[in-house]
Write an enzyme that holds these catalytic residues in place. Sequence first.
Site, PDB file in Angstrom:
ATOM      1  N   GLU A 135      -0.301  12.857  43.583  1.00 18.22           N
ATOM      2  CA  GLU A 135       0.941  13.601  43.365  1.00 18.22           C
ATOM      3  C   GLU A 135       1.124  14.634  44.475  1.00 18.22           C
ATOM      4  O   GLU A 135       0.148  15.240  44.941  1.00 18.22           O
ATOM      5  CB  GLU A 135       0.890  14.294  41.997  1.00 18.22           C
ATOM      6  CG  GLU A 135       2.200  14.872  41.534  1.00 18.22           C
ATOM      7  CD  GLU A 135       2.157  15.233  40.048  1.00 18.22           C
ATOM      8  OE1 GLU A 135       1.791  14.357  39.244  1.00 18.22           O
ATOM      9  OE2 GLU A 135       2.469  16.390  39.717  1.00 18.22           O
ATOM     10  N   ASP A 163       3.731  17.902  44.992  1.00 18.08           N
ATOM     11  CA  ASP A 163       4.676  18.662  44.178  1.00 18.08           C
ATOM     12  C   ASP A 163       5.413  19.752  44.927  1.00 18.08           C
ATOM     13  O   ASP A 163       4.818  20.474  45.746  1.00 18.08           O
ATOM     14  CB  ASP A 163       3.936  19.391  43.037  1.00 18.08           C
ATOM     15  CG  ASP A 163       3.314  18.449  42.047  1.00 18.08           C
ATOM     16  OD1 ASP A 163       3.864  17.359  41.827  1.00 18.08           O
ATOM     17  OD2 ASP A 163       2.270  18.818  41.458  1.00 18.08           O
ATOM     18  N   GLU A 166       7.335  22.717  42.921  1.00 19.13           N
ATOM     19  CA  GLU A 166       7.615  23.190  41.571  1.00 19.13           C
ATOM     20  C   GLU A 166       8.117  24.633  41.626  1.00 19.13           C
ATOM     21  O   GLU A 166       7.516  25.470  42.318  1.00 19.13           O
ATOM     22  CB  GLU A 166       6.355  23.132  40.705  1.00 19.13           C
ATOM     23  CG  GLU A 166       5.835  21.719  40.489  1.00 19.13           C
ATOM     24  CD  GLU A 166       4.502  21.694  39.779  1.00 19.13           C
ATOM     25  OE1 GLU A 166       4.344  20.916  38.825  1.00 19.13           O
ATOM     26  OE2 GLU A 166       3.597  22.450  40.194  1.00 19.13           O
TER      27      GLU A 166
END
Length: 292
Positions: free
Chosen positions: A111, A113, A115
């Site tokens: 993953e 990210d 955020e």
Amino acid sequence: MALLLFLLILLVPASNADWPPSPGYWPSSKFRSMSFYKGFRTLWGPQHQSLDQHALTIWLDRTSGSGFKSVRPFRSGYFGASIKLQTGYTAGVITAFYLSNSEAHPGYHDEVDIEFLGTTFGKPYTIQTNVYIRGSGDGKIIGREMKFHLWFDPTKAFHHYAILWSPKEIIFLVDDVPIRRYPRKSVATFPLRPMWVYGSIWDASSWATEDGKYKADYRYQPFVAKYTNFKAGGCSAYSPAWCRPVSASPFRSGGLTQQQYRVMRWVQTNHLVYDYCKDYKRDHSLTPECWR
């Protein structure tokens, strides 16, 4: 006249301290915008999504959040969206734009990210960048977080946030300003399996705001995020082997220019609030890229 020039000289450094220098290159201009339905589909919470012309609105209330996913997986590319966040109390709420293969490799996935960590009244949003490699979610989570405060208010207007992922590096960009470069130093510390592009809004009260001190408060629902100017270009998982990875700079081989490095250092000097490699409480035997 001399006094006026003196005052102008005094004002220039203050202005530069508040806004990044020009990166000199704008990778977002190399990729066409697409409509939401051309490249994405609703993943969950369809009743918490609405599409107005080219802008997608997703929201969280006490019943559900919402998420979307790209139609195709990619093995490298440039992935961006212009996002506008909600003002006011948003503690505990995560608004995300990220790459993942969690559905293809549950419990053993990769993953990358971006955020936005919700916040309380009067405090700025934190943008968290993170990289997981083979294992996030299986009880052996090894995060590689770098967190920043932005040099603008992300609730006032749309700004463009992007991830450039190639076999050599991952570069995180805000309005074409590189804020972080994560180079490939070993196969064990770099994601190489195909990933999809996701966006979502959800309740992460247990950790999102000041390590869970402040929770989502549904008296302020719905919590809304708007996405537009979607961009996804590069080598899909189905592209031929000769497909060339894209670059964040004029160099076809990848990397950043000296000017891009300068602006990235400016961001990290003035706006970086957490770096996992500099956290003495972390076990850095699990993150060998910090000392190689």
